[in-house]
Design an enzyme around this catalytic site. Structure first.
Site, mmCIF file in Angstrom:
data_model
loop_
_atom_site.group_PDB
_atom_site.id
_atom_site.type_symbol
_atom_site.label_atom_id
_atom_site.label_comp_id
_atom_site.label_asym_id
_atom_site.label_seq_id
_atom_site.Cartn_x
_atom_site.Cartn_y
_atom_site.Cartn_z
ATOM 1 N N SER A 112 41.829 38.518 50.319
ATOM 2 C CA SER A 112 40.486 38.200 49.809
ATOM 3 C C SER A 112 39.543 37.968 50.984
ATOM 4 O O SER A 112 39.964 37.476 52.043
ATOM 5 C CB SER A 112 40.541 36.922 48.964
ATOM 6 O OG SER A 112 39.223 36.460 48.694
ATOM 7 N N TYR A 118 43.112 27.908 48.160
ATOM 8 C CA TYR A 118 43.051 29.351 47.879
ATOM 9 C C TYR A 118 42.675 30.128 49.139
ATOM 10 O O TYR A 118 43.331 31.109 49.502
ATOM 11 C CB TYR A 118 42.046 29.623 46.762
ATOM 12 C CG TYR A 118 41.859 31.097 46.484
ATOM 13 C CD1 TYR A 118 42.861 31.826 45.850
ATOM 14 C CD2 TYR A 118 40.694 31.768 46.868
ATOM 15 C CE1 TYR A 118 42.701 33.182 45.597
ATOM 16 C CE2 TYR A 118 40.530 33.118 46.613
ATOM 17 C CZ TYR A 118 41.530 33.821 45.981
ATOM 18 O OH TYR A 118 41.382 35.162 45.737
HETATM 19 N N1 LIG Z 1 38.284 38.224 41.231
HETATM 20 C C1 LIG Z 1 37.907 38.048 42.491
HETATM 21 O O1 LIG Z 1 36.725 37.743 42.770
HETATM 22 C C2 LIG Z 1 38.894 38.244 43.597
HETATM 23 C C3 LIG Z 1 38.407 38.333 44.902
HETATM 24 C C4 LIG Z 1 39.295 38.497 45.937
HETATM 25 C C5 LIG Z 1 40.640 38.572 45.680
HETATM 26 N N2 LIG Z 1 41.108 38.466 44.403
HETATM 27 C C6 LIG Z 1 42.551 38.522 44.192
HETATM 28 O O2 LIG Z 1 42.853 39.574 43.313
HETATM 29 C C7 LIG Z 1 44.081 39.292 42.652
HETATM 30 C C8 LIG Z 1 43.908 39.514 41.153
HETATM 31 O O3 LIG Z 1 42.975 38.589 40.662
HETATM 32 P P1 LIG Z 1 41.980 38.886 39.467
HETATM 33 O O4 LIG Z 1 40.635 38.542 39.923
HETATM 34 O O5 LIG Z 1 42.240 40.222 38.908
HETATM 35 O O6 LIG Z 1 42.414 37.718 38.456
HETATM 36 P P2 LIG Z 1 43.039 37.738 37.001
HETATM 37 O O7 LIG Z 1 42.295 38.656 36.118
HETATM 38 O O8 LIG Z 1 43.144 36.304 36.618
HETATM 39 O O9 LIG Z 1 44.483 38.332 37.232
HETATM 40 C C9 LIG Z 1 45.541 37.586 37.781
HETATM 41 C C10 LIG Z 1 46.835 38.206 37.358
HETATM 42 O O10 LIG Z 1 47.916 37.471 37.944
HETATM 43 C C11 LIG Z 1 48.835 37.130 36.921
HETATM 44 N N3 LIG Z 1 49.490 35.866 37.221
HETATM 45 C C12 LIG Z 1 48.909 34.653 37.395
HETATM 46 N N4 LIG Z 1 49.843 33.722 37.621
HETATM 47 C C13 LIG Z 1 51.045 34.365 37.588
HETATM 48 C C14 LIG Z 1 52.382 33.947 37.746
HETATM 49 N N5 LIG Z 1 52.697 32.657 37.970
HETATM 50 N N6 LIG Z 1 53.374 34.859 37.655
HETATM 51 C C15 LIG Z 1 53.070 36.161 37.394
HETATM 52 N N7 LIG Z 1 51.825 36.621 37.262
HETATM 53 C C16 LIG Z 1 50.818 35.732 37.346
HETATM 54 C C17 LIG Z 1 47.999 37.021 35.645
HETATM 55 O O11 LIG Z 1 48.783 37.289 34.492
HETATM 56 P P3 LIG Z 1 49.461 36.207 33.534
HETATM 57 O O12 LIG Z 1 48.468 35.098 33.331
HETATM 58 O O13 LIG Z 1 49.737 37.009 32.302
HETATM 59 O O14 LIG Z 1 50.708 35.783 34.224
HETATM 60 C C18 LIG Z 1 47.028 38.172 35.861
HETATM 61 O O15 LIG Z 1 47.620 39.384 35.448
HETATM 62 C C19 LIG Z 1 44.455 37.865 43.033
HETATM 63 O O16 LIG Z 1 45.405 37.875 44.068
HETATM 64 C C20 LIG Z 1 43.144 37.298 43.520
HETATM 65 O O17 LIG Z 1 43.330 36.246 44.431
HETATM 66 C C21 LIG Z 1 40.262 38.314 43.351
#
Ligand SMILES: NC(=O)c1ccc[n+]([C@@H]2O[C@H](COP(=O)([O-])OP(=O)(O)OC[C@H]3O[C@@H](n4cnc5c(N)ncnc54)[C@H](OP(=O)(O)O)[C@@H]3O)[C@@H](O)[C@H]2O)c1
Length: 274
Positions: A145, A158
């Site tokens: 990130s 985070y």
């Molecule tokens: N959105 C942003 O602005 C942003 C920016 C930079 C980086 N990121 C990174 O991108 C990645 C995806 O995030 P996102 O924004 O797409 O968020 P999201 O929509 O909340 O997706 C997170 C995913 O991780 C899964 N997850 C969470 N806890 C888990 C666990 N204990 N075991 C297995 N799976 C788990 C969730 O599924 P379940 O709840 O079904 O388990 C969900 O599929 C993350 O690493 C995040 O840090 C996001």
């Protein structure tokens, strides 16, 4: 005459495939012909997505329900990486954030975040590295990130977990040098997803639209970076030279920091003690 079908690219494991960035990765990789193993905790969502991918793209797709913050969930996925020779890609995407100062972040939230964002990503990377190096083939994509570049208010744990992903993934790239295994580090900025609700309700609302990317644009840019052979891809960073400078400066600091003699600016204390 029918065209010969191109060879299948193999199976991709995508963690966190039940929503957001991971779901779009699963869709895009299925469109590229990958079979999919979809990992997350929400079984209904994974099963629904797997059915859609099979129907729309004629690929194999299955749900592997696992809580990656737990040893049992993690070992189910590392075992799959070690045992299934069809796996050619790992997208280490599952992760979560909590928008709270450290003093207000519950201990179990901190522990789960470190277990998922750091421990699981590391163990899955290792399992994939070992399997892929044996076959001299395969791609690991680690989702870091922009929040890992520098401390950002309200996300102390985070941001630090993502700084870990930044350093760890570059080290992993050193370990695959001279092999055909590829490791890509992806550094999204702010992306519209449920992750912001998980981090703290309404957290995305105050951000101007002009700085928040869609999950589709984020993943398409990351895959474009991968196709272009990039090792580090920051989908929303327009001035790519900044990233190169940051990495080069970190390397310079590493080269400069080892010295038996204290730096001259600390010599006053030594003189006083003498
Ligand atoms: N959105 C942003 O602005 C942003 C920016 C930079 C980086 N990121 C990174 O991108 C990645 C995806 O995030 P996102 O924004 O797409 O968020 P999201 O929509 O909340 O997706 C997170 C995913 O991780 C899964 N997850 C969470 N806890 C888990 C666990 N204990 N075991 C297995 N799976 C788990 C969730 O599924 P379940 O709840 O079904 O388990 C969900 O599929 C993350 O690493 C995040 O840090 C996001």
């Amino acid at each position: 005459m029918t065209q010969p079908r191109p060879p299948k690219p193999g199976t991709a494991i995508v963690t966190g495939a039940s929503s957001g960035i991971g779901k779009v990765y699963a869709e895009r990789l299925a469109a590229r012909g990958y079979d999919l193993v979809l990992v997350a905790r929400r079984k209904d969502r994974l099963n629904g997505l797997a059915a859609d991918l099979r129907r729309l793209h004629s690929v194999e797709a299955e749900a592997l329900v696992a809580n990656l913050s737990t040893p049992a969930g993690l070992s189910a996925v590392t075992a799959r990486l070690s045992d299934d020779a069809s796996i050619s890609m790992l997208v280490n995407n599952a992760g979560f954030s909590a928008l709270k100062p450290l003093a207000q972040t519950p201990d179990d939230t901190i522990a789960s975040m470190i277990a998922l964002n750091i421990t699981a990503l590391t163990a899955l990377s290792k399992a994939a590295l070992v399997a892929f190096r044996q076959r001299n083939a395969g791609t690991i994509v680690n989702i870091g990130s922009g929040a890992g570049f520098s401390p950002y208010p309200g996300i102390p744990v985070y941001g630090a977990t993502k700084a870990y992903v930044f350093l760890f993934t570059q080290s992993l790239q050193q370990e695959v040098e001279g092999t055909a295994v590829r490791v890509q580090l992806v550094l999204p900025g702010a992306v519209i997803s449920e992750g912001w609700d998980v981090a703290g309700g309404g957290a995305l609302d105050p951000l101007p639209d002009s700085i928040v990317m869609t999950t589709e644009d984020c993943v398409d840019a990351a895959l474009s970076g991968l196709d272009q052979g990039e090792t580090v891809t920051a989908p929303s960073l327009h001035n790519g030279a900044l990233l190169a400078e940051h990495i080069a400066l970190s390397g310079k600091l590493l080269q400069s920091v080892f010295d038996a003699a204290p730096a001259a600016r600390y010599s006053a204390g030594r003189l006083q003690r003498a």
